[in-house]
Write a protein that holds these residues in place. Structure first.
Motif, short mmCIF file in Angstrom:
data_model
loop_
_atom_site.label_atom_id
_atom_site.label_comp_id
_atom_site.label_asym_id
_atom_site.label_seq_id
_atom_site.Cartn_x
_atom_site.Cartn_y
_atom_site.Cartn_z
N GLN A 1 0.85 -1.19 0.00
CA GLN A 1 0.00 0.00 0.00
C GLN A 1 0.89 1.25 0.00
OE1 GLN A 1 -3.20 -0.40 -0.19
NE2 GLN A 1 -4.10 1.60 0.25
N VAL A 2 0.54 2.21 -0.84
CA VAL A 2 1.28 3.46 -0.94
C VAL A 2 0.30 4.62 -0.81
CG1 VAL A 2 2.69 4.92 -2.44
CG2 VAL A 2 3.05 2.45 -2.44
N GLN A 3 0.63 5.58 0.03
CA GLN A 3 -0.17 6.80 0.15
C GLN A 3 0.66 7.98 -0.32
OE1 GLN A 3 -1.40 6.62 4.32
NE2 GLN A 3 -3.39 5.85 3.69
N LEU A 4 0.02 8.88 -1.06
CA LEU A 4 0.73 9.99 -1.69
C LEU A 4 0.10 11.32 -1.31
CD1 LEU A 4 0.83 8.34 -5.24
CD2 LEU A 4 2.69 8.37 -3.58
N VAL A 5 0.94 12.30 -1.03
CA VAL A 5 0.46 13.64 -0.68
C VAL A 5 1.27 14.67 -1.47
CG1 VAL A 5 0.13 15.34 1.13
CG2 VAL A 5 -0.18 12.90 1.64
N GLU A 6 0.56 15.44 -2.31
CA GLU A 6 1.22 16.46 -3.12
C GLU A 6 1.27 17.80 -2.38
OE1 GLU A 6 -1.48 14.10 -6.04
OE2 GLU A 6 -1.59 14.94 -4.02
N SER A 7 2.24 18.61 -2.76
CA SER A 7 2.34 19.97 -2.24
C SER A 7 3.09 20.82 -3.26
CB SER A 7 3.06 19.99 -0.90
OG SER A 7 4.39 19.50 -1.04
N GLY A 8 3.01 22.14 -3.08
CA GLY A 8 3.79 23.04 -3.91
C GLY A 8 3.02 23.78 -4.97
N GLY A 9 1.73 23.50 -5.10
CA GLY A 9 0.95 24.22 -6.09
C GLY A 9 0.74 25.67 -5.69
N ARG A 27 6.81 1.23 2.47
CA ARG A 27 8.17 0.78 2.16
C ARG A 27 8.35 0.40 0.71
NH1 ARG A 27 9.27 -3.90 6.31
NH2 ARG A 27 7.18 -4.43 5.64
N ALA A 28 7.23 0.07 0.03
CA ALA A 28 7.33 -0.40 -1.35
C ALA A 28 7.58 0.73 -2.34
CB ALA A 28 6.06 -1.14 -1.74
N PHE A 29 7.42 1.98 -1.93
CA PHE A 29 7.47 3.08 -2.89
C PHE A 29 8.78 3.12 -3.66
CE2 PHE A 29 6.32 6.92 -4.83
CZ PHE A 29 7.43 7.75 -4.83
N ASN A 73 13.66 10.95 -5.00
CA ASN A 73 14.64 10.67 -3.96
C ASN A 73 14.10 9.52 -3.13
OD1 ASN A 73 16.17 10.63 -1.57
ND2 ASN A 73 16.62 12.81 -1.72
N ASN A 74 14.57 8.33 -3.42
CA ASN A 74 14.03 7.15 -2.74
C ASN A 74 14.41 7.11 -1.25
OD1 ASN A 74 12.66 6.20 -4.95
ND2 ASN A 74 14.29 4.82 -5.60
N ALA A 75 15.49 7.75 -0.89
CA ALA A 75 15.86 7.79 0.52
C ALA A 75 14.85 8.60 1.33
CB ALA A 75 17.25 8.39 0.67
N LYS A 76 14.22 9.58 0.67
CA LYS A 76 13.23 10.42 1.33
C LYS A 76 11.81 10.09 0.92
CE LYS A 76 16.33 14.39 1.94
NZ LYS A 76 16.52 15.84 1.71
N ASN A 77 11.66 9.11 0.05
CA ASN A 77 10.32 8.73 -0.44
C ASN A 77 9.59 9.91 -1.06
OD1 ASN A 77 10.44 6.00 0.09
ND2 ASN A 77 8.68 5.96 1.45
#
Length: 122
Positions: A1-9, A27-29, A73-77
């Protein structure tokens, strides 16, 4: 399961730049492809850019090629979309998406963020 949150608009003028960010949980992202899509009022959601899990392959819609850059940046997801030389026709709600294989089609993605509004004035 992956949850996504956008910002910056936000609201910018034509020719300005804007950077969108997408923060992912799960963790799968780091093993999933990611993409940015956009939807303008009265129009269907359309592909903007995509990046593979390792960040070594990217693809762009012709309308943004040379102006937008997707990175991760996979280290920061996180996945980012740097948008330069913005035009009024770039005005839309921008969505971050992720899936195991990704691609340029909306139907290829199972996980979506809530969207962030980008408005470009003349």
């Amino acid at each position: 399961q992956v949850q996504l949150v956008e910002s910056g608009g936000g609201l910018v003028q034509a020719g300005d730049s804007l950077r969108l960010s997408c923060a992912a949980s799960g963790r799968a992202f780091s093993m999933y492809a990611a993409g940015w899509f956009r939807q303008a009022p009265g129009k269907e959601r359309e592909f903007v850019a995509t990046i593979n899990w390792s960040g070594t392959r990217t693809d762009y819609a012709d309308s943004v090629k040379g102006r937008f850059t997707i990175s991760r940046n996979n280290a920061k997801n996180t996945v980012s979309l740097q948008m330069n030389s913005l035009k009024p026709e770039d005005t839309a709600v921008y969505y971050c998406a992720s899936d195991l294989r990704g691609g340029t089609s909306v139907s290829k993605y199972d996980y979506w963020g809530q969207g962030t509004q980008v408005t470009v004035s003349t």
